[in-house]
Design a protein around this motif. Structure first.
Motif, PDB file in Angstrom:
ATOM      1  N   SER A  90      -6.652   1.796   6.189  1.00  0.00           N
ATOM      2  CA  SER A  90      -7.313   0.631   5.599  1.00  0.00           C
ATOM      3  C   SER A  90      -8.290   0.043   6.604  1.00  0.00           C
ATOM      4  O   SER A  90      -8.591   0.663   7.622  1.00  0.00           O
ATOM      5  N   GLY A  91      -8.759  -1.180   6.327  1.00  0.00           N
ATOM      6  CA  GLY A  91      -9.720  -1.808   7.221  1.00  0.00           C
ATOM      7  C   GLY A  91      -9.103  -2.201   8.556  1.00  0.00           C
ATOM      8  O   GLY A  91      -9.784  -2.238   9.576  1.00  0.00           O
ATOM      9  N   GLY A  92      -7.822  -2.498   8.555  1.00  0.00           N
ATOM     10  CA  GLY A  92      -7.177  -2.976   9.779  1.00  0.00           C
ATOM     11  C   GLY A  92      -6.105  -2.049  10.321  1.00  0.00           C
ATOM     12  O   GLY A  92      -5.595  -2.283  11.420  1.00  0.00           O
TER      13      GLY A  92
ATOM     14  N   GLU B 156     -12.394   0.307   9.757  1.00  0.00           N
ATOM     15  CA  GLU B 156     -13.239  -0.414  10.704  1.00  0.00           C
ATOM     16  C   GLU B 156     -14.334   0.531  11.228  1.00  0.00           C
ATOM     17  O   GLU B 156     -15.497   0.127  11.374  1.00  0.00           O
TER      18      GLU B 156
ATOM     19  N   GLU C 136     -20.111   6.748   2.259  1.00  0.00           N
ATOM     20  CA  GLU C 136     -19.773   7.881   1.379  1.00  0.00           C
ATOM     21  C   GLU C 136     -20.948   8.243   0.473  1.00  0.00           C
ATOM     22  O   GLU C 136     -21.276   9.416   0.307  1.00  0.00           O
TER      23      GLU C 136
ATOM     24  N   ASN D  41     -11.961   7.537  -0.290  1.00  0.00           N
ATOM     25  CA  ASN D  41     -13.033   8.442   0.134  1.00  0.00           C
ATOM     26  C   ASN D  41     -12.823   9.869  -0.393  1.00  0.00           C
ATOM     27  O   ASN D  41     -11.804  10.509  -0.110  1.00  0.00           O
TER      28      ASN D  41
ATOM     29  N   HIS E 163       0.855  -1.202   0.000  1.00  0.00           N
ATOM     30  CA  HIS E 163       0.000   0.000   0.000  1.00  0.00           C
ATOM     31  C   HIS E 163       0.892   1.253   0.000  1.00  0.00           C
ATOM     32  O   HIS E 163       0.619   2.219  -0.715  1.00  0.00           O
TER      33      HIS E 163
ATOM     34  N   THR F  65      -8.011   0.399  -2.743  1.00  0.00           N
ATOM     35  CA  THR F  65      -8.458  -0.837  -2.094  1.00  0.00           C
ATOM     36  C   THR F  65      -7.536  -1.983  -2.531  1.00  0.00           C
ATOM     37  O   THR F  65      -6.735  -1.838  -3.463  1.00  0.00           O
ATOM     38  N   ASP F  66      -7.675  -3.130  -1.846  1.00  0.00           N
ATOM     39  CA  ASP F  66      -6.721  -4.225  -2.052  1.00  0.00           C
ATOM     40  C   ASP F  66      -6.669  -4.679  -3.506  1.00  0.00           C
ATOM     41  O   ASP F  66      -7.697  -4.863  -4.157  1.00  0.00           O
TER      42      ASP F  66
ATOM     43  N   GLY G  12      -4.356   2.932   0.946  1.00  0.00           N
ATOM     44  CA  GLY G  12      -5.265   2.031   1.666  1.00  0.00           C
ATOM     45  C   GLY G  12      -6.701   2.294   1.258  1.00  0.00           C
ATOM     46  O   GLY G  12      -7.012   3.335   0.667  1.00  0.00           O
TER      47      GLY G  12
ATOM     48  N   PRO H 171     -18.592  -3.918   2.371  1.00  0.00           N
ATOM     49  CA  PRO H 171     -17.806  -3.087   3.266  1.00  0.00           C
ATOM     50  C   PRO H 171     -18.382  -1.672   3.311  1.00  0.00           C
ATOM     51  O   PRO H 171     -18.784  -1.117   2.283  1.00  0.00           O
ATOM     52  N   GLY H 172     -18.417  -1.099   4.525  1.00  0.00           N
ATOM     53  CA  GLY H 172     -19.239   0.068   4.783  1.00  0.00           C
ATOM     54  C   GLY H 172     -18.797   1.370   4.145  1.00  0.00           C
ATOM     55  O   GLY H 172     -19.636   2.231   3.845  1.00  0.00           O
ATOM     56  N   GLY H 173     -17.481   1.545   3.974  1.00  0.00           N
ATOM     57  CA  GLY H 173     -16.960   2.829   3.516  1.00  0.00           C
ATOM     58  C   GLY H 173     -17.676   3.420   2.304  1.00  0.00           C
ATOM     59  O   GLY H 173     -18.199   4.546   2.372  1.00  0.00           O
TER      60      GLY H 173
ATOM     61  N   PHE I 279     -15.608   3.115   9.652  1.00  0.00           N
ATOM     62  CA  PHE I 279     -16.586   3.263   8.560  1.00  0.00           C
ATOM     63  C   PHE I 279     -17.501   2.030   8.515  1.00  0.00           C
ATOM     64  O   PHE I 279     -18.720   2.153   8.356  1.00  0.00           O
TER      65      PHE I 279
HETATM   66  O1  KG4 Z   1      -7.063  -1.545   2.042  1.00  0.00           O
HETATM   67  P1  KG4 Z   1      -8.368  -2.257   2.032  1.00  0.00           P
HETATM   68  O2  KG4 Z   1      -8.993  -2.582   0.694  1.00  0.00           O
HETATM   69  O3  KG4 Z   1      -8.276  -3.611   2.822  1.00  0.00           O
HETATM   70  C1  KG4 Z   1      -7.480  -3.731   3.970  1.00  0.00           C
HETATM   71  O4  KG4 Z   1      -6.258  -3.949   3.811  1.00  0.00           O
HETATM   72  O5  KG4 Z   1      -8.065  -3.557   5.061  1.00  0.00           O
HETATM   73  O6  KG4 Z   1      -9.378  -1.374   2.911  1.00  0.00           O
HETATM   74  C2  KG4 Z   1     -10.698  -1.796   3.136  1.00  0.00           C
HETATM   75  C3  KG4 Z   1     -11.395  -0.702   3.941  1.00  0.00           C
HETATM   76  C4  KG4 Z   1     -12.804  -1.108   4.386  1.00  0.00           C
HETATM   77  O7  KG4 Z   1     -12.939  -0.824   5.772  1.00  0.00           O
HETATM   78  C5  KG4 Z   1     -13.705  -0.201   3.531  1.00  0.00           C
HETATM   79  O8  KG4 Z   1     -14.940   0.121   4.164  1.00  0.00           O
HETATM   80  C6  KG4 Z   1     -12.833   1.011   3.353  1.00  0.00           C
HETATM   81  O9  KG4 Z   1     -11.533   0.491   3.157  1.00  0.00           O
HETATM   82  N1  KG4 Z   1     -13.228   1.813   2.183  1.00  0.00           N
HETATM   83  C7  KG4 Z   1     -13.697   3.096   2.270  1.00  0.00           C
HETATM   84  C8  KG4 Z   1     -14.043   3.480   0.949  1.00  0.00           C
HETATM   85  N2  KG4 Z   1     -13.751   2.436   0.101  1.00  0.00           N
HETATM   86  C9  KG4 Z   1     -13.254   1.432   0.882  1.00  0.00           C
HETATM   87  N3  KG4 Z   1     -13.873   3.906   3.326  1.00  0.00           N
HETATM   88  C10 KG4 Z   1     -14.392   5.142   3.104  1.00  0.00           C
HETATM   89  N4  KG4 Z   1     -14.758   5.578   1.880  1.00  0.00           N
HETATM   90  C11 KG4 Z   1     -14.605   4.788   0.776  1.00  0.00           C
HETATM   91  N5  KG4 Z   1     -14.971   5.220  -0.438  1.00  0.00           N
END
Ligand code: KG4
Ligand code: ZN
Length: 367
Positions: free
Chosen positions: A145-147, A173, A193, A288, A125, A315-316, A283, A187-189, A175
Motif C-alpha cells: 500500500s502507500g505506507g 510511496e 501504470e 497494478n 486489507h 485501494t482503501d 493493498g 496518487p502516482g500509481g 510509485f
Molecule cells: O491501500 P491504499 O489505497 O492506501 C493506503 O493504505 O496506503 O494504497 C494507496 C497506494 C498509493 O501509493 C497509490 O499510488 C497506489 O496505492 N496505487 C497503485 C495503483 N493504484 C493505487 N500503485 C500502482 N499501480 C496502481 N494501479
C-alpha cells in the motif's frame, strides 16, 4: 430480507485521504457479501499541496462522513436497528482522520446499542480476499500500500507472522515519488501504470533491489535514486521518455517483488508442508496490472493458488473494514468504547524492524 443467521456490519474508513462507508453481510459459513459501498476521494483538496495534508484530511472526513454513512445505509435499504455492529478503522494511519471515523462509529454504536469494533486497517486489507474470492487462511499475503510493504504468513484470522518488510520506502510511496519526479499527478500509481502501457521497458536499465537475498525484505529507495539519475541524464523529457521510464520502473518493481515472494513462498512451504500454497495480494498497489500478472505467473510456476481482490477493493474502502468487524463478531470479540485510535498498529506486534542491508565499502548503504 436478511437470511437467517447472517450478521450485517457497517464499516467506516478514514485512515488517509479516502472517506468511505460500507455495509457487509456475513453468513454463518463465513461467506461475505457487499451490501453497500461508498468511497469519496479527497484528492482534489490535497492537490495544491502535492501530497496528503493531515489537517485537511481530518476536516474533509468531518465534512462528508455523515452523508456517506447515510448514503451507504440508504443503498443497503437498512435502518440502524437492522445492524449487528459498527466497525471503524482505528489505525494505523493519520490520527486526526482515524479519530473522526472511530468517534462516528462509536457514536452510532452507542446510540443504537450495537457492538463496536476497532479495526486494524492492515488486517482489513489482509482479509479482503475473503470477501471477494471467498478465500480463508492460511495464505501468504503480499501487502503493498502507500505506507506498507510486507510479506505476512496469515496463519488464521488474527494470527499474523511477518516474514518480510521494506527497509526504506513502501512500494506505493515509490510509485508516488516516481510520479512526482516525472511530473505526473497523484496518487502516482495509476498514472505511472497508464504511462507505462505506452513505454518500452528495456530502454532504461534499473536495478532489481534485494534480488536473491535470503530474508524476504524489500527496498525501493535505491531504485528511485537510479530512476532519478536516468531521468536527469535524459532531460528534458519527452512524453515517450516518461513512458519508457515508467515501464522500466514497473518492470524493475515487478521483478523485485516476484523474487521476494518466491523466497517467502519457499519459507511458507518449509514451515507448513502439508497445507496448499496460496499467494494473496492486497493493498492499493495490488491494483497494478503488471504486478498482478507477474505474481500470477510466479504462482503458476511454483504450483501455488493466486488471489487478488477486484481493483476497487485493493485501494482503501470501508467494505474491508466492515468485513473485519463481521469476522471479529463471529469470533466473539467486541471492543469497548474506551478503545482509542492509534497512528501505529503493526499487524505482527512481535516482528522486529528490518535492518538496512550493508554493502561492503559503503557506509550506511542500502541495496
Ligand atoms: O491501500 P491504499 O489505497 O492506501 C493506503 O493504505 O496506503 O494504497 C494507496 C497506494 C498509493 O501509493 C497509490 O499510488 C497506489 O496505492 N496505487 C497503485 C495503483 N493504484 C493505487 N500503485 C500502482 N499501480 C496502481 N494501479
Ligand atoms: Zn490501505
Amino acid at each position: 430480507m436478511q437470511p437467517i443467521g447472517e450478521t450485517v456490519v457497517l464499516g467506516i474508513e478514514t485512515s488517509c485521504d479516502e472517506t468511505a462507508a460500507a455495509v457487509v453481510a456475513r453468513s454463518p459459513d463465513g461467506r461475505g457479501r457487499i451490501v453497500a459501498n461508498v468511497v469519496r476521494s479527497q484528492w482534489e483538496q490535497h492537490r495544491p499541496y502535492g501530497g496528503v495534508v493531515p489537517e485537511i484530511a481530518a476536516r474533509a472526513h468531518v465534512e462528508c462522513l455523515d452523508v456517506l454513512v447515510a448514503e451507504a445505509m440508504g443503498q443497503a435499504g437498512l435502518s440502524y436497528g437492522d445492524l449487528s455492529g459498527v466497525a471503524g478503522a482505528a489505525g494505523p494511519g493519520l490520527i486526526g482522520g482515524l479519530m473522526v471515523g472511530v468517534t462516528t462509529a462509536k457514536a452510532i454504536a452507542l446510540v443504537h446499542q450495537l457492538p463496536f469494533f476497532a479495526i486494524n486497517h492492515l488486517e482489513a486489507h489482509a482479509l479482503t480476499v475473503g470477501l471477494t474470492d471467498a478465500v480463508a487462511p492460511p495464505y501468504l499475503l503480499l501487502l503493498v500500500s502507500g505506507g506498507h510493504t510486507q510479506l505476512v504468513d496469515v496463519e488464521d484470522i488474527g494470527v499474523y507472522r511477518r516474514l518480510g518488510t521494506t527497509i526504506d520506502d513502501a512500494l506505493g510511496e515509490a510509485f508516488d515519488k516516481t510520479a512526482k519526479l516525472l511530473g505526473l499527478d497523484q496518487p502516482g500509481g495509476p498514472h505511472v501504470e497508464r504511462c507505462a502501457k505506452r513505454g518500452r521497458a528495456n530502454r532504461f536499465s534499473l536495478p532489481r533491489p534485494m534480488a536473491g537475498r535470503p530474508e524476504p525484505n524489500f527496498s525501493f529507495a535505491g531504485l528511485k535514486t537510479a530512476l532519478r539519475h536516468q531521468a536527469m541524464a535524459a532531460a528534458p523529457l519527452t512524453d515517450q521518455d516518461v513512458a519508457d521510464l515508467c515501464a522500466a520502473f514497473e518492470c524493475a518493481v515487478s521483478d523485485s517483488v516476484v523474487d521476494r515472494c518466491r523466497r517467502a513462498l519457499r519459507l511458507v512451504a518449509e514451515n507448513r508442508p502439508s497445507t496448499p500454497l496460496r499467494l494473496v495480494v492486497a493493498g492499493g498497489v495490488a491494483a497494478n496490472g503488471r504486478l498482478r500478472e507477474s505474481l500470477e505467473a510466479l504462482a503458476a510456476r511454483v504450483g501455488a493458488e493466486f488471489h487478488a481482490p477486484p481493483l476497487r477493493y485493493c485501494t482503501d474502502n470501508a467494505a474491508m473494514i466492515a468485513l473485519a468487524g463481521a469476522e471479529r463478531l463471529a469470533a466473539g470479540f467486541t471492543d469497548g468504547l474506551g478503545v482509542a485510535a492509534r497512528p501505529r498498529w503493526p499487524l505482527d506486534a512481535a516482528a522486529a524492524a528490518a535492518r538496512p542491508v550493508h554493502v561492503p565499502g559503503r557506509k550506511g548503504a542500502k541495496a
